[in-house]
Design a protein around this motif. Structure first.
Motif, short mmCIF file in Angstrom:
data_model
loop_
_atom_site.label_atom_id
_atom_site.label_comp_id
_atom_site.label_asym_id
_atom_site.label_seq_id
_atom_site.Cartn_x
_atom_site.Cartn_y
_atom_site.Cartn_z
N PRO A 1 0.83 -1.21 0.00
CA PRO A 1 0.00 0.00 0.00
C PRO A 1 0.87 1.27 0.00
CG PRO A 1 -0.70 -1.54 1.71
CD PRO A 1 0.62 -2.03 1.20
N ALA A 2 0.57 2.18 -0.95
CA ALA A 2 1.29 3.46 -1.04
C ALA A 2 0.26 4.59 -1.07
CB ALA A 2 2.13 3.50 -2.30
N ALA A 3 0.62 5.72 -0.45
CA ALA A 3 -0.34 6.83 -0.35
C ALA A 3 0.13 8.07 -1.11
CB ALA A 3 -0.57 7.20 1.11
N PHE A 4 -0.81 8.72 -1.80
CA PHE A 4 -0.59 10.04 -2.39
C PHE A 4 -1.35 11.04 -1.51
CE2 PHE A 4 0.19 7.12 -5.75
CZ PHE A 4 1.09 7.74 -6.63
N ILE A 5 -0.66 12.07 -1.08
CA ILE A 5 -1.24 13.02 -0.11
C ILE A 5 -1.21 14.45 -0.65
CG2 ILE A 5 -0.99 14.00 2.22
CD1 ILE A 5 -1.67 11.06 2.40
N VAL A 6 -2.35 15.15 -0.51
CA VAL A 6 -2.39 16.59 -0.76
C VAL A 6 -2.42 17.27 0.61
CG1 VAL A 6 -3.66 18.50 -1.82
CG2 VAL A 6 -3.70 16.23 -2.89
N LYS A 7 -1.44 18.14 0.86
CA LYS A 7 -1.35 18.79 2.17
C LYS A 7 -2.39 19.91 2.31
CE LYS A 7 3.65 18.25 2.90
NZ LYS A 7 4.91 18.98 3.18
N GLN A 8 -2.90 20.06 3.53
CA GLN A 8 -3.77 21.19 3.86
C GLN A 8 -2.89 22.44 3.97
OE1 GLN A 8 -7.17 21.65 3.89
NE2 GLN A 8 -7.69 20.85 5.89
N GLU A 9 -3.36 23.55 3.41
CA GLU A 9 -2.57 24.79 3.47
C GLU A 9 -2.26 25.16 4.92
OE1 GLU A 9 -4.50 27.92 1.23
OE2 GLU A 9 -4.97 26.43 -0.33
N GLY A 10 -1.02 25.58 5.14
CA GLY A 10 -0.63 26.02 6.48
C GLY A 10 -0.20 24.89 7.41
N HIS A 11 -0.21 23.65 6.90
CA HIS A 11 0.23 22.50 7.72
C HIS A 11 1.52 21.93 7.14
CE1 HIS A 11 -3.30 21.75 10.37
NE2 HIS A 11 -3.91 22.46 9.44
N ASN A 12 2.49 21.72 7.99
CA ASN A 12 3.77 21.17 7.52
C ASN A 12 3.88 19.69 7.90
OD1 ASN A 12 6.23 21.15 6.28
ND2 ASN A 12 7.35 21.85 8.08
N LEU B 1 1.50 1.50 5.37
CA LEU B 1 1.89 2.13 4.09
C LEU B 1 3.34 1.81 3.74
CD1 LEU B 1 0.05 5.55 4.57
CD2 LEU B 1 -0.66 3.64 3.13
N ARG B 2 3.59 0.53 3.48
CA ARG B 2 4.97 0.08 3.17
C ARG B 2 5.43 0.54 1.79
NH1 ARG B 2 2.77 -4.10 6.31
NH2 ARG B 2 4.12 -4.80 8.02
N GLY B 3 4.48 0.93 0.93
CA GLY B 3 4.84 1.39 -0.42
C GLY B 3 5.29 2.84 -0.46
N GLY B 4 5.22 3.51 0.69
CA GLY B 4 5.70 4.89 0.77
C GLY B 4 4.61 5.93 0.67
N ILE B 5 5.00 7.19 0.84
CA ILE B 5 4.07 8.32 0.81
C ILE B 5 4.62 9.36 -0.15
CG2 ILE B 5 3.20 10.27 2.17
CD1 ILE B 5 3.16 8.23 4.57
N LYS B 6 3.77 9.82 -1.04
CA LYS B 6 4.20 10.82 -2.02
C LYS B 6 3.28 12.03 -1.91
CE LYS B 6 4.88 11.33 -7.02
NZ LYS B 6 5.99 12.26 -6.87
N PHE B 7 3.85 13.21 -1.75
CA PHE B 7 3.05 14.43 -1.67
C PHE B 7 2.81 14.99 -3.08
CE2 PHE B 7 4.94 14.16 2.57
CZ PHE B 7 3.80 14.29 3.34
N VAL B 8 1.55 15.30 -3.37
CA VAL B 8 1.18 15.80 -4.71
C VAL B 8 0.29 17.04 -4.56
CG1 VAL B 8 1.33 13.55 -5.88
CG2 VAL B 8 -0.81 14.20 -4.74
N ASP B 9 0.10 17.76 -5.68
CA ASP B 9 -0.72 18.97 -5.66
C ASP B 9 -2.21 18.65 -5.70
OD1 ASP B 9 1.51 20.61 -5.57
OD2 ASP B 9 1.69 20.69 -7.75
N SER B 10 -2.56 17.55 -6.38
CA SER B 10 -3.97 17.16 -6.47
C SER B 10 -4.09 15.68 -6.78
CB SER B 10 -4.67 17.97 -7.57
OG SER B 10 -4.11 17.66 -8.83
N ILE B 11 -5.27 15.13 -6.49
CA ILE B 11 -5.56 13.72 -6.77
C ILE B 11 -6.42 13.67 -8.03
CG2 ILE B 11 -6.64 11.60 -5.90
CD1 ILE B 11 -4.30 12.44 -4.12
N PRO B 12 -6.01 12.93 -9.08
CA PRO B 12 -6.84 12.86 -10.29
C PRO B 12 -8.15 12.10 -10.01
CG PRO B 12 -5.02 11.29 -10.43
CD PRO B 12 -4.80 12.09 -9.18
N LYS B 13 -9.26 12.71 -10.43
CA LYS B 13 -10.58 12.11 -10.19
C LYS B 13 -11.48 12.28 -11.38
CE LYS B 13 -10.35 12.81 -5.19
NZ LYS B 13 -10.90 13.45 -4.01
N THR B 14 -12.50 11.42 -11.47
CA THR B 14 -13.54 11.62 -12.47
C THR B 14 -14.41 12.78 -12.02
OG1 THR B 14 -15.17 10.21 -11.38
CG2 THR B 14 -13.65 9.10 -12.87
#
Length: 537
Positions: free
Chosen positions: A475-486, A506-519
């Motif tokens: 399992p790997a996670a893509f994360i969009v950060k909340q503004e003002g949170h580090n 989450l052994r597959g790691g965590i990647k920070f992104v600007d947005s999550i692609p969605k339908t």
């Protein structure tokens, strides 16, 4: 005798509408509500009455008939939401033609593929939809006519107003009678989250069943000019069905074509919107975004949420923040027209999608068993299957895919994993194809995503499986950060590890992104995330 562990919804309501077709019903209801405001352009404030819709749609039907459109011909609409969108729908239904809603933001390839399924004779486009349509037209094996749905500077094209301007409608105008059980009213594109979309054929009976069910679940909006918000895209079967219901019920629909934070909130405040239909990303926005507190949203009494799983935590945060509205979930597929599971009005169980809707049967079968396996009992995880008047006629020009989805007894195999409790409330876990297999253990991404969204610094999240030689997938996670949170990857890892069993870490790691692609309906496009990860690797 009812087979053991098959759940049944309440009996269906019999309506005074009788056996009318969708065209006959709309013609009748538009006339009944003719003096009321039907739609408002949320940007300009322009109002359209039910009489406006009735008059223009009748003229368009006469014009299209003169142009050779007959019963069972197909008319496509490639446009974002606007107050004109319903006009060709009504006209097509009067003629017994089939409506094919298309996503105006489809890529050239996706649009060509979708058009090749339905092969419409006529296409109504907005300025946004026209860009790709004209790129694709020369590549098609037939030549559809194209008309502008909205006003355009391009005078070479026919427009809705030029088509209807000099048309005379006689007193004997009527809607073409059809066999409601068999006639295909719309061909809607499936979401295509795991592959290319399919053309889902929905009949008049399917749509009329949805309307009948709304007369029970939303009886206080029937023949009442309550104010609702139409933000979800009409080309999606969820919003399309709701649009038809609103027109039949006589509601006032404020229409927005896209989500913009301030406009969305200002529109609710200005028009005192009572009912909103949303998807989970909008619920996350209402739960977490600081800007929400700057607007008066106290008019909202009911929120319907569907199209993707909604976590209990997010639902409770919205209730607490928004003056205690009723939040109701539903679960369905394009192939089931709308929801086959729906929250009861006064017994909402947060985290649950609800109970089986009227006139529908449901069962849960073992994930790894064959289709003839005995249905599972309460609290046992399996594939959700449904039967009843909401189930599609089939996939357009694809008998093989139809046979793989609907068995000879009429059961539709959803490809979704879930279970029901002792009270018959259903819980949706994830897509069968999207379960992560870690050392033989099944890890549902939606469960981890719901947990990640409870972390204060996380604005949005998506989880996928990363291939691994030893474990199968991690399992790997893509994360969009909340503004003002580090927030850091270590923070999140620690947070998750303290709350889940070993296979779900989450052994597959965590990647920070600007947005999550969605339908457009809020479903996470996991294939895009996998492709992005592959290109990085």
């Amino acid at each position: 005798m009812q087979e053991e562990n098959i759940l049944q919804g309440p009996p269906e309501t019999i309506l005074e509408f009788g056996n009318l077709s969708m065209g006959q019903l709309l013609l009748n209801q538009l006339y009944v509500h003719r003096n009321w405001v039907a739609q408002i352009n949320g940007y300009t404030g322009e109002e359209q009455t039910y009489k406006d819709i009735l008059d223009i749609s009748k003229k368009l039907a006469v014009a299209l008939k003169k142009e050779g459109i007959q019963k069972d011909d197909r008319i496509a609409i490639c446009s974002e939401n606007n107050i004109e969108y319903c006009i060709p729908i009504c006209a097509a239904f009067y003629l017994g033609a089939t409506v094919c809603p298309l996503n105006p933001l489809y890529s050239e390839g996706e649009l060509k593929y979708a058009l090749s399924i339905s092969k419409p004779k006529y296409i109504f486009v907005s300025a946004i939809g026209a860009k790709n349509i004209f790129k694709v037209l020369p590549q098609l094996s037939w030549t559809p006519k194209v008309a502008m749905l909205t006003e355009s500077k391009d005078t070479k094209l026919q427009s809705l107003s030029s088509l209807t301007s000099n048309v005379f409608v006689g007193n004997n105008f009527h809607a073409c009678p059809v066999d409601v059980n068999d006639h295909v009213a719309i061909i809607s594109c499936s979401s295509g989250t795991t592959g290319l979309p399919k053309g889902v054929m929905l009949t008049d009976k399917n749509l009329l069943t949805v309307i009948r069910q709304f007369t029970v679940s939303a009886s206080d909006t029937l023949n009442v000019n309550v104010t609702t918000l139409a933000l979800l895209p009409f080309f999606h079967s969820y919003a399309f069905s709701v649009l038809l219901t609103r027109l039949v019920f006589g509601n006032k629909n404020v229409i927005l074509s896209r989500f913009e934070e301030k406009i969305f909130l200002r529109t609710i405040e200005k028009y005192k919107i009572q009912y909103i239909t949303v998807v989970p990303p909008l619920m996350i926005f209402l739960a977490k975004h600081p800007i929400v507190d700057k607007y008066d949203l106290s008019s909202i009494t009911d929120i319907w949420c569907g199209a993707a799983p909604l976590s209990e935590e997010i639902a409770k945060m919205v209730v607490k923040r928004l003056n205690n509205p009723s939040i109701r979930q539903g679960y369905g597929l394009t192939e089931t027209t709308l929801a086959v599971i729906k929250s009861p009005r006064y017994n909402t169980k947060y985290g649950s999608a609800g109970k089986v809707v009227p006139g529908t049967l449901a069962k849960v079968i073992p994930i790894d068993g064959d289709k003839s396996s005995k249905p599972l009992g309460p609290n046992q995880l399996g594939e959700l299957c449904f039967k009843g008047n909401l189930i599609m006629k089939g996939y357009c020009n694809d008998e093989k895919a139809t046979a793989a989805t609907i068995d000879q007894d009429g059961w539709l195999y959803s490809g979704d994993i879930g279970y029901y409790d002792e009270e018959g409330y259903f819980y949706i876990v994830d897509r069968l194809k999207e379960l992560i297999k870690y050392k033989g253990f099944q890890v549902p991404p939606a469960e981890l995503e719901a947990l990640l969204l409870t972390y204060p610094g996380v604005k949005d999240a998506a989880v996928i499986g990363v291939p691994d030689e030893e474990a199968g997938e991690l399992p790997a996670a893509f994360i969009v950060k909340q503004e003002g949170h580090n927030v850091t990857a270590d923070d999140i890892t620690r947070f998750i590890n303290e709350r889940v069993s070993s296979p779900k870490r989450l052994r597959g790691g965590i990647k920070f992104v600007d947005s999550i692609p969605k339908t457009a309906s809020g479903k996470i496009l996991r294939r895009e995330l996998r492709d992005a990860l592959k290109s990085k690797l």
